[in-house]
Design a protein around this motif. Structure first.
Motif, mmCIF file in Angstrom:
data_model
loop_
_atom_site.group_PDB
_atom_site.id
_atom_site.type_symbol
_atom_site.label_atom_id
_atom_site.label_comp_id
_atom_site.label_asym_id
_atom_site.label_seq_id
_atom_site.Cartn_x
_atom_site.Cartn_y
_atom_site.Cartn_z
ATOM 1 N N MET A 79 0.828 -1.207 0.000
ATOM 2 C CA MET A 79 0.000 0.000 0.000
ATOM 3 C C MET A 79 0.863 1.258 0.000
ATOM 4 O O MET A 79 0.613 2.208 -0.747
ATOM 5 C CB MET A 79 -0.913 -0.009 1.226
ATOM 6 C CG MET A 79 -2.018 -1.043 1.179
ATOM 7 S SD MET A 79 -3.313 -0.641 -0.031
ATOM 8 C CE MET A 79 -4.105 0.764 0.761
ATOM 9 N N SER A 122 2.417 2.648 -3.285
ATOM 10 C CA SER A 122 1.547 3.103 -4.367
ATOM 11 C C SER A 122 1.496 4.627 -4.430
ATOM 12 O O SER A 122 1.316 5.282 -3.403
ATOM 13 C CB SER A 122 0.129 2.563 -4.167
ATOM 14 O OG SER A 122 -0.763 3.221 -5.050
ATOM 15 N N ALA A 160 -2.221 5.531 -3.217
ATOM 16 C CA ALA A 160 -2.671 5.289 -1.845
ATOM 17 C C ALA A 160 -2.061 6.321 -0.906
ATOM 18 O O ALA A 160 -0.937 6.778 -1.103
ATOM 19 C CB ALA A 160 -2.278 3.882 -1.400
ATOM 20 N N TRP A 182 -6.152 3.900 5.547
ATOM 21 C CA TRP A 182 -5.696 4.281 4.211
ATOM 22 C C TRP A 182 -6.836 4.907 3.409
ATOM 23 O O TRP A 182 -8.007 4.593 3.626
ATOM 24 C CB TRP A 182 -5.223 3.056 3.432
ATOM 25 C CG TRP A 182 -4.140 2.249 4.048
ATOM 26 C CD1 TRP A 182 -4.288 1.183 4.893
ATOM 27 C CD2 TRP A 182 -2.726 2.421 3.866
ATOM 28 N NE1 TRP A 182 -3.048 0.680 5.242
ATOM 29 C CE2 TRP A 182 -2.074 1.414 4.632
ATOM 30 C CE3 TRP A 182 -1.949 3.314 3.132
ATOM 31 C CZ2 TRP A 182 -0.694 1.287 4.679
ATOM 32 C CZ3 TRP A 182 -0.566 3.194 3.168
ATOM 33 C CH2 TRP A 182 0.053 2.196 3.932
ATOM 34 N N ASN A 242 -7.411 5.385 -0.986
ATOM 35 C CA ASN A 242 -6.821 4.969 -2.260
ATOM 36 C C ASN A 242 -7.819 5.248 -3.376
ATOM 37 O O ASN A 242 -9.027 5.370 -3.135
ATOM 38 C CB ASN A 242 -6.462 3.474 -2.225
ATOM 39 C CG ASN A 242 -5.411 3.101 -3.257
ATOM 40 O OD1 ASN A 242 -4.947 3.958 -4.014
ATOM 41 N ND2 ASN A 242 -5.019 1.840 -3.297
ATOM 42 N N ASP A 276 -6.367 2.268 -8.622
ATOM 43 C CA ASP A 276 -5.082 1.643 -8.320
ATOM 44 C C ASP A 276 -5.182 0.141 -8.541
ATOM 45 O O ASP A 276 -6.275 -0.427 -8.690
ATOM 46 C CB ASP A 276 -4.709 1.930 -6.859
ATOM 47 C CG ASP A 276 -3.236 1.746 -6.561
ATOM 48 O OD1 ASP A 276 -2.462 1.468 -7.505
ATOM 49 O OD2 ASP A 276 -2.850 1.870 -5.380
ATOM 50 N N ARG A 289 -3.223 -3.277 -6.626
ATOM 51 C CA ARG A 289 -2.316 -3.689 -5.558
ATOM 52 C C ARG A 289 -2.258 -5.212 -5.514
ATOM 53 O O ARG A 289 -3.267 -5.902 -5.658
ATOM 54 C CB ARG A 289 -2.791 -3.196 -4.198
ATOM 55 C CG ARG A 289 -2.723 -1.689 -3.953
ATOM 56 C CD ARG A 289 -1.300 -1.174 -3.865
ATOM 57 N NE ARG A 289 -0.811 -0.774 -5.183
ATOM 58 C CZ ARG A 289 0.476 -0.652 -5.499
ATOM 59 N NH1 ARG A 289 1.399 -0.951 -4.603
ATOM 60 N NH2 ARG A 289 0.840 -0.281 -6.697
#
Length: 291
Positions: A13, A16, A19, A36, A38, A41, A43
């Motif tokens: 995470m 990124s 994120a 978090w 985000n 994205d 992951r």
């Protein structure tokens, strides 16, 4: 537990560009938490050495696993990501989520304490977008606390333990095709647990514990670790600290008396061990749970 930035899910995470880490805390006791946000994205998680419990706090209706494209997330959806699993995720739109990171050692302690089972027998079920209103409620209570304030961080740790207990009681299964070798028999394991719990105030040697199982110290130590998931001295320290937590919450005993009742040589030794485990002093812990 390793530092949060050494945990594979946290690293994935954090690496990124999409994120954003809103906050994180090492809670002691093999537990850590992170919150978090985000958006747009992808992951991947590759065989982490730790377990991760995840709860979507907002958004997530465009989030899915690459191997399950028709199943989508949403607020209060939970994901259970066991140690050693592999998963790939696509995030469309915005999402906020909370993670609880659990060491395998803490999972092992829970398996012995709550389920009276060898940790090797059990594994956390991998679940995607699970509905569990109680677990989601615990996550939301956890995210309302101030993790930077010592007292509230300790309350966060208490909620984290409740989340782990819930997962152990409802989201664990026996490993398929399991053939256990080399551990202690169930009766030996129970005898040791009962003996340790009733003698925490006393000095306990490896030889004493090995004698309960009629084993040499060498073979006992190896078999104990197989059956309890950690070495005897680590298990004993954990039980002493757990007893101290109960006494700090439920009694007005002075710290020196609690130290002796839990098998620590002095109040200062007790305080040092407690602070190493929970990132707080016994006094701070007692204050956090007062009233």
């Amino acid at each position: 537990m390793a530092a949060l930035d050494q945990l594979q899910v946290f690293q994935s995470m954090n690496s990124s560009p999409h994120a954003r880490l809103l906050r994180s805390a090492a809670l002691g006791d093999g537990l850590g938490a992170a919150q978090w946000s985000n958006h747009h994205d992808c992951r991947d998680y590759q065989a982490p050495s730790h377990h991760t419990l995840s709860c979507y706090l907002a958004g997530g209706t465009g989030t899915f696993r690459r191997d399950q494209p028709h199943s989508k997330g949403g607020p209060d959806k939970l994901c259970i990501l066991p140690a050693g699993h592999e998963s790939a995720w696509v995030i469309n739109g915005e999402i906020q989520l909370a993670h609880l990171y659990v060491s395998q050692e803490q999972f092992a302690l829970g398996a012995v304490r709550l389920l009276d089972r060898e940790p090797r027998e059990l594994q956390l079920r991998e679940r995607t977008f699970l509905d569990d209103p109680l677990q989601a409620s615990l996550f939301r209570r956890l995210t309302r606390l101030d993790w930077d304030e010592p007292g509230e961080r300790l309350l966060t740790s208490s909620l984290a333990h409740q989340l782990l207990d819930r997962a152990l009681l409802s989201q664990v299964r026996r490993r398929d095709g399991l053939r256990l070798t080399g551990g202690l028999a169930p009766a030996q394991r129970r005898r040791l647990r009962e003996y340790i719990d009733s003698h925490l105030a006393e000095p306990l040697s490896l030889g004493q514990l090995a004698a309960l199982c009629a084993l040499s110290e060498y073979h006992f130590a190896r078999m104990f670790q197989l059956s309890f998931g950690l070495p005897p001295h680590r298990y004993l320290l954990n039980q002493r600290l757990a007893r101290a937590q109960v006494l700090l919450r439920q009694s007005a005993l002075p710290l020196g008396e609690i130290a002796l009742a839990c098998g620590f040589a002095s109040a200062s030794h007790f305080s040092n061990r407690f602070r190493q485990a929970f990132a707080a002093t016994p006094g701070q812990y007692r204050s956090a749970f007062a009233g």
